[in-house]
Design a protein around this motif. Structure first.
Motif, PDB file in Angstrom:
ATOM      1  N   LEU A  34       0.830  -1.210   0.000  1.00  0.00           N
ATOM      2  CA  LEU A  34       0.000   0.000   0.000  1.00  0.00           C
ATOM      3  C   LEU A  34       0.864   1.259   0.000  1.00  0.00           C
ATOM      4  O   LEU A  34       0.648   2.173  -0.803  1.00  0.00           O
ATOM      5  N   VAL A  35       1.837   1.331   0.912  1.00  0.00           N
ATOM      6  CA  VAL A  35       2.626   2.565   1.015  1.00  0.00           C
ATOM      7  C   VAL A  35       3.504   2.767  -0.216  1.00  0.00           C
ATOM      8  O   VAL A  35       3.884   3.906  -0.532  1.00  0.00           O
ATOM      9  N   ALA A  36       3.816   1.683  -0.933  1.00  0.00           N
ATOM     10  CA  ALA A  36       4.643   1.809  -2.137  1.00  0.00           C
ATOM     11  C   ALA A  36       3.847   2.228  -3.361  1.00  0.00           C
ATOM     12  O   ALA A  36       4.428   2.619  -4.381  1.00  0.00           O
ATOM     13  N   SER A  37       2.527   2.181  -3.271  1.00  0.00           N
ATOM     14  CA  SER A  37       1.698   2.456  -4.443  1.00  0.00           C
ATOM     15  C   SER A  37       1.737   3.935  -4.829  1.00  0.00           C
ATOM     16  O   SER A  37       1.505   4.808  -3.990  1.00  0.00           O
ATOM     17  N   PRO A  38       1.963   4.235  -6.093  1.00  0.00           N
ATOM     18  CA  PRO A  38       1.919   5.625  -6.550  1.00  0.00           C
ATOM     19  C   PRO A  38       0.503   6.191  -6.560  1.00  0.00           C
ATOM     20  O   PRO A  38       0.329   7.399  -6.759  1.00  0.00           O
ATOM     21  N   GLU A  39      -0.499   5.322  -6.342  1.00  0.00           N
ATOM     22  CA  GLU A  39      -1.885   5.787  -6.331  1.00  0.00           C
ATOM     23  C   GLU A  39      -2.373   6.162  -4.935  1.00  0.00           C
ATOM     24  O   GLU A  39      -3.548   6.483  -4.766  1.00  0.00           O
ATOM     25  N   VAL A  40      -1.479   6.137  -3.953  1.00  0.00           N
ATOM     26  CA  VAL A  40      -1.833   6.520  -2.588  1.00  0.00           C
ATOM     27  C   VAL A  40      -1.028   7.752  -2.187  1.00  0.00           C
ATOM     28  O   VAL A  40       0.208   7.742  -2.234  1.00  0.00           O
ATOM     29  N   ASP A  41      -1.728   8.817  -1.818  1.00  0.00           N
ATOM     30  CA  ASP A  41      -1.076  10.044  -1.358  1.00  0.00           C
ATOM     31  C   ASP A  41      -0.977  10.102   0.166  1.00  0.00           C
ATOM     32  O   ASP A  41      -0.003  10.610   0.724  1.00  0.00           O
ATOM     33  N   LEU A  42      -2.028   9.612   0.823  1.00  0.00           N
ATOM     34  CA  LEU A  42      -2.155   9.718   2.279  1.00  0.00           C
ATOM     35  C   LEU A  42      -2.400   8.335   2.851  1.00  0.00           C
ATOM     36  O   LEU A  42      -3.344   7.644   2.448  1.00  0.00           O
ATOM     37  N   VAL A  43      -1.573   7.935   3.808  1.00  0.00           N
ATOM     38  CA  VAL A  43      -1.743   6.655   4.491  1.00  0.00           C
ATOM     39  C   VAL A  43      -2.393   6.912   5.847  1.00  0.00           C
ATOM     40  O   VAL A  43      -1.890   7.718   6.640  1.00  0.00           O
ATOM     41  N   VAL A  44      -3.503   6.237   6.099  1.00  0.00           N
ATOM     42  CA  VAL A  44      -4.220   6.376   7.370  1.00  0.00           C
ATOM     43  C   VAL A  44      -4.037   5.087   8.162  1.00  0.00           C
ATOM     44  O   VAL A  44      -4.403   4.004   7.696  1.00  0.00           O
ATOM     45  N   VAL A  45      -3.470   5.211   9.352  1.00  0.00           N
ATOM     46  CA  VAL A  45      -3.163   4.056  10.196  1.00  0.00           C
ATOM     47  C   VAL A  45      -4.170   3.990  11.330  1.00  0.00           C
ATOM     48  O   VAL A  45      -4.196   4.865  12.201  1.00  0.00           O
ATOM     49  N   THR A  46      -5.022   2.968  11.304  1.00  0.00           N
ATOM     50  CA  THR A  46      -6.096   2.849  12.293  1.00  0.00           C
ATOM     51  C   THR A  46      -6.092   1.474  12.960  1.00  0.00           C
ATOM     52  O   THR A  46      -7.140   0.927  13.281  1.00  0.00           O
ATOM     53  N   VAL A  47      -4.904   0.933  13.168  1.00  0.00           N
ATOM     54  CA  VAL A  47      -4.766  -0.356  13.838  1.00  0.00           C
ATOM     55  C   VAL A  47      -4.476  -0.132  15.322  1.00  0.00           C
ATOM     56  O   VAL A  47      -4.393   1.003  15.796  1.00  0.00           O
ATOM     57  N   LYS A  48      -4.289  -1.228  16.063  1.00  0.00           N
ATOM     58  CA  LYS A  48      -3.994  -1.118  17.493  1.00  0.00           C
ATOM     59  C   LYS A  48      -2.643  -0.457  17.720  1.00  0.00           C
ATOM     60  O   LYS A  48      -1.733  -0.535  16.898  1.00  0.00           O
ATOM     61  N   VAL A  49      -2.515   0.184  18.874  1.00  0.00           N
ATOM     62  CA  VAL A  49      -1.349   1.021  19.182  1.00  0.00           C
ATOM     63  C   VAL A  49      -0.010   0.302  19.014  1.00  0.00           C
ATOM     64  O   VAL A  49       0.940   0.902  18.483  1.00  0.00           O
ATOM     65  N   PRO A  50       0.152  -0.965  19.450  1.00  0.00           N
ATOM     66  CA  PRO A  50       1.472  -1.587  19.326  1.00  0.00           C
ATOM     67  C   PRO A  50       2.015  -1.663  17.909  1.00  0.00           C
ATOM     68  O   PRO A  50       3.225  -1.851  17.719  1.00  0.00           O
ATOM     69  N   PHE A  51       1.147  -1.517  16.909  1.00  0.00           N
ATOM     70  CA  PHE A  51       1.576  -1.601  15.516  1.00  0.00           C
ATOM     71  C   PHE A  51       1.797  -0.224  14.869  1.00  0.00           C
ATOM     72  O   PHE A  51       2.214  -0.151  13.717  1.00  0.00           O
ATOM     73  N   HIS A  52       1.503   0.846  15.600  1.00  0.00           N
ATOM     74  CA  HIS A  52       1.618   2.179  15.016  1.00  0.00           C
ATOM     75  C   HIS A  52       3.044   2.482  14.551  1.00  0.00           C
ATOM     76  O   HIS A  52       3.260   2.992  13.439  1.00  0.00           O
ATOM     77  N   PHE A  53       4.017   2.199  15.407  1.00  0.00           N
ATOM     78  CA  PHE A  53       5.390   2.605  15.099  1.00  0.00           C
ATOM     79  C   PHE A  53       5.877   1.989  13.792  1.00  0.00           C
ATOM     80  O   PHE A  53       6.390   2.692  12.910  1.00  0.00           O
ATOM     81  N   GLU A  54       5.722   0.690  13.643  1.00  0.00           N
ATOM     82  CA  GLU A  54       6.198   0.008  12.437  1.00  0.00           C
ATOM     83  C   GLU A  54       5.496   0.525  11.191  1.00  0.00           C
ATOM     84  O   GLU A  54       6.147   0.813  10.171  1.00  0.00           O
ATOM     85  N   LEU A  55       4.178   0.654  11.252  1.00  0.00           N
ATOM     86  CA  LEU A  55       3.412   1.006  10.059  1.00  0.00           C
ATOM     87  C   LEU A  55       3.565   2.478   9.687  1.00  0.00           C
ATOM     88  O   LEU A  55       3.668   2.818   8.504  1.00  0.00           O
TER      89      LEU A  55
END
Length: 362
Positions: A67-88
């Motif tokens: 997803l983050v590598a896609s040229p068709e995505v300008d904004l990444v929205v991270v809405t998972v549980k807190v322990p995964f925020h840093f990596e994503l």
């Protein structure tokens, strides 16, 4: 000048049940053609495909990296549980994408600092989702205070309930009760509310905190299991604001039959009360009342009804829409009006002071 829609990719979007579906999706839809949700990446490719089909999205990415590598995505929205925020979030920032990360920004202060530094290095718009700051009632309250409604502020006090963090929960929400996950009552409803308090009344001064644990275990209602509970169910903070006004706070796990949210501001010229049915100021309808001068009875001090027109009915979605509107302005104009990662760090620093003060008493 017309702008193309900002193309949004979600990491963590279920069409049926989670916060992204109930708040973020209606928020984005309420903003017309400023945004377009183009894709999703979930915990499995199958989950992503189900979401994309249900919501009519163009892309179901197999992984967040795709997803983050896609040229068709300008904004990444991270809405998972807190322990995964840093990596994503790190993944998205290193791909040069703009980011909207749900609060808390990181699992603790150090993760938040690292993410903020990376966002600054990459020069992208990076937003921490402290959406109570965009609530129409909070913006109106800030204006009331700035216009001198209460005169010189003398004190402010808060009582709030967390809904969770008492003695029972579902299996899906049990992670909230493990302090290691960075999703304690202090981190979520209390911090969202403190972000609004800071906007309205200014920075915090010295704070002293105590944590209470009425329950050592929590019942999992789905299975009747008992599991350990390491997150506090009582949080008590007192001290001062930078202005010198007295500050006190008490957050309680669960809900009760009495006061579930009360924020009072007292000054030399007037008094204000903000009430709600739960201590999550970021997602509930807030009611503002006040009295000043010779007035003896509190009266309605709500924003003009026109400010709610065209906005989502659910307060959580309405407030999230307010953050997205600022984010769009920031991307288009090079500004920083939405809550930045740096401001998220400042809020994490307040939580860190509270945690260290409480730990010293343990």
């Amino acid at each position: 000048m017309a702008h193309s829609p900002i193309r949004v990719g979600f990491i963590g979007l279920n069409p049926d049940s989670n916060w992204a579906a109930t708040a973020h999706v209606p928020a984005l839809k309420s903003l017309g053609d400023r945004f377009e949700i183009v894709g999703v990446a979930n915990s499995s490719p199958e989950s992503g495909k189900r979401t994309a089909e249900a919501l009519g999205l163009k892309h179901a990415f197999d992984t967040p990296a795709d997803l983050v590598a896609s040229p068709e995505v300008d904004l990444v929205v991270v809405t998972v549980k807190v322990p995964f925020h840093f990596e994503l979030v790190s993944l998205a920032l290193n791909a040069g994408k703009h980011v909207y990360c749900e609060w808390p920004l990181g699992n603790g202060l150090e993760e938040a600092k690292t993410l903020a530094a990376l966002a600054e290095e990459k020069g992208v718009v990076a937003v921490a989702g402290t959406q109570a700051r965009a609530a129409p009632e909070i913006l109106h309250l800030k204006t009331l205070i700035e216009d001198g409604y209460v005169g010189k502020m003398l004190s402010t006090s808060l009582i709030g309930t967390g809904g969770n963090w008492a003695d029972q929960t579902s299996a899906a929400l049990y992670y909230l009760f493990d302090a290691r996950n960075g999703a304690k009552m202090e981190d979520i409803p209390m911090a969202h509310t403190l972000a609004a308090v800071k906007d309205v009344l200014g920075d915090f001064g010295p704070l002293d905190a105590t944590l209470g644990f009425n329950f050592e275990t929590v019942k999992i209602t789905d299975t009747n299991d008992e599991k350990p509970k390491t997150a506090a169910d009582q949080v008590m903070v007192q001290g001062k604001l930078k202005s010198g006004a007295a500050f006190s706070l008490h957050y309680k796990g669960g809900t009760n039959r009495g006061t579930n949210f009360l924020w009072e501001i007292n000054g030399t010229e007037g008094d204000i009360q903000v009430t709600a049915g739960l201590g999550h100021a970021q997602m509930v309808q807030l009611t503002v009342k006040g009295a000043r001068g010779e007035e003896k009875v509190l009266s309605d001090q709500m924003p003009d009804p026109s400010v709610y027109k065209g906005k989502p009915e659910f307060p959580g979605a309405r407030n999230v829409a307010g953050i997205y509107a600022r984010l769009a302005d920031d991307i288009e104009n090079g500004t920083r009006t939405a809550p930045t990662f740096a401001e998220g760090v400042a809020l994490h620093e307040v939580l860190d002071v509270i945690a260290k003060s409480a730990a010293a008493k343990a």
